[in-house]
Design an enzyme around this catalytic site. Structure first.
Site, mmCIF file in Angstrom:
data_model
loop_
_atom_site.group_PDB
_atom_site.id
_atom_site.type_symbol
_atom_site.label_atom_id
_atom_site.label_comp_id
_atom_site.label_asym_id
_atom_site.label_seq_id
_atom_site.Cartn_x
_atom_site.Cartn_y
_atom_site.Cartn_z
ATOM 1 N N CYS A 92 13.441 -11.910 -7.641
ATOM 2 C CA CYS A 92 13.895 -11.464 -8.958
ATOM 3 C C CYS A 92 14.508 -12.650 -9.723
ATOM 4 C CB CYS A 92 14.850 -10.290 -8.817
ATOM 5 S SG CYS A 92 14.999 -9.302 -10.338
ATOM 6 N N HIS A 176 11.297 -6.274 -5.504
ATOM 7 C CA HIS A 176 12.296 -6.220 -4.427
ATOM 8 C C HIS A 176 11.735 -5.583 -3.153
ATOM 9 C CE1 HIS A 176 15.749 -7.461 -6.912
ATOM 10 N NE2 HIS A 176 15.137 -6.819 -7.888
ATOM 11 N N GLU A 178 12.916 -6.613 -0.339
ATOM 12 C CA GLU A 178 14.019 -6.807 0.621
ATOM 13 C C GLU A 178 14.917 -5.596 0.772
ATOM 14 O OE1 GLU A 178 16.198 -7.592 -3.213
ATOM 15 O OE2 GLU A 178 14.155 -7.766 -2.463
#
Length: 249
Positions: A92, A176, A178
């Site tokens: 990001c 994202h 993660e």
């Protein structure tokens, strides 16, 4: 650092490495976390002993050097790491820092991308070898970047032309992968994140439902991407260890 480690740069407490750290831990790759966003002259670990670099997300702009002078140091660190082939991963804001550090343009997107929506694979790479042509992922950004010179575009979405790219030893992800279920709840406990979500027309309940539906597809992709990054860091750490073991001439 006496031992080689991966440096993880965080910008706010809730944007944690999540599955990225899981990948490193699985291979026994040591890491350390810093937040240098507000430091004009940050105290950083020994660059020569860095086995890799991870730059996480955050609400600030990648070029907001006046309010966050440490971002300039991060950009320099990114360029230095890539120049010597250290593995670099940006998520990001981190993706945008890599891009702008290499000369790409930063701009406001057509609209905020917050919530789950599809990205399309543009080019296949080892990190994404198992990835179908399209997959729904979690987005949470307003700014977008162009493609750095010499970079390979890997993914795009309807409103963001550069969702993932690879350049040299670096991988940038605008989205994202993660985020774990536990980390998602931390995001939804953060008032600024909830404000963004509601402004984009979403709700906590909708996001939890979408996460539960998409996570079975995202988890294997995240495992592949982050285990691949961890393996590269581990290999780089071994070269550092071998170099330090050489007797002085």
């Amino acid at each position: 650092m006496t031992q080689s480690q991966v440096l993880i740069v965080q910008h706010v407490p809730w944007e944690k490495p999540g599955r990225i750290l899981d990948g490193l831990d699985d291979l026994g790759v040591a890491s350390t976390v810093v937040n240098i966003a507000k430091s004009k002259k940050p105290d950083l670990p020994d660059f020569d002993q860095m086995a890799g670099l991870v730059v996480m997300g955050g609400p600030m702009g990648a070029l907001d050097y006046d309010r966050y002078p440490g971002l300039k140091a991060e950009a320099k660190l990114v360029r230095a790491a890539i120049s010597v082939g250290k593995p670099v991963l940006g998520v990001c804001l981190g993706h945008q820092i890599i891009a702008t550090a290499l000369g790409a343009k930063l701009a406001k997107g057509e609209r905020p991308e917050i919530g789950f929506a599809p990205i399309k694979r543009v080019d296949k790479h080892g990190f994404f070898s198992m990835w179908d042509k399209q997959i729904d992922v979690l987005h949470w950004h307003n700014d977008v970047v162009g493609l750095p010179a010499g970079a390979q575009l890997l993914a795009r979405s309807e409103h963001t032309k550069v969702q993932a790219f690879r350049v040299g030893s670096a991988l940038g992800l605008q989205f994202h992968l993660e985020v774990t279920p536990t980390l998602l709840e931390e995001w939804l406990d953060e008032p600024s994140m909830v404000k963004d979500l509601k402004a984009a027309g979403g709700s906590k309940a909708q996001l939890r439902e979408a996460f539960a539906a998409c996570n079975p597809q995202i988890q294997p992709l995240a495992d592949q991407v982050f285990s691949g990054f961890a393996a590269r860091c581990n290999a780089y750490a071994q070269t550092l260890g071998a170099a330090s073991a050489q007797p002085a001439v």
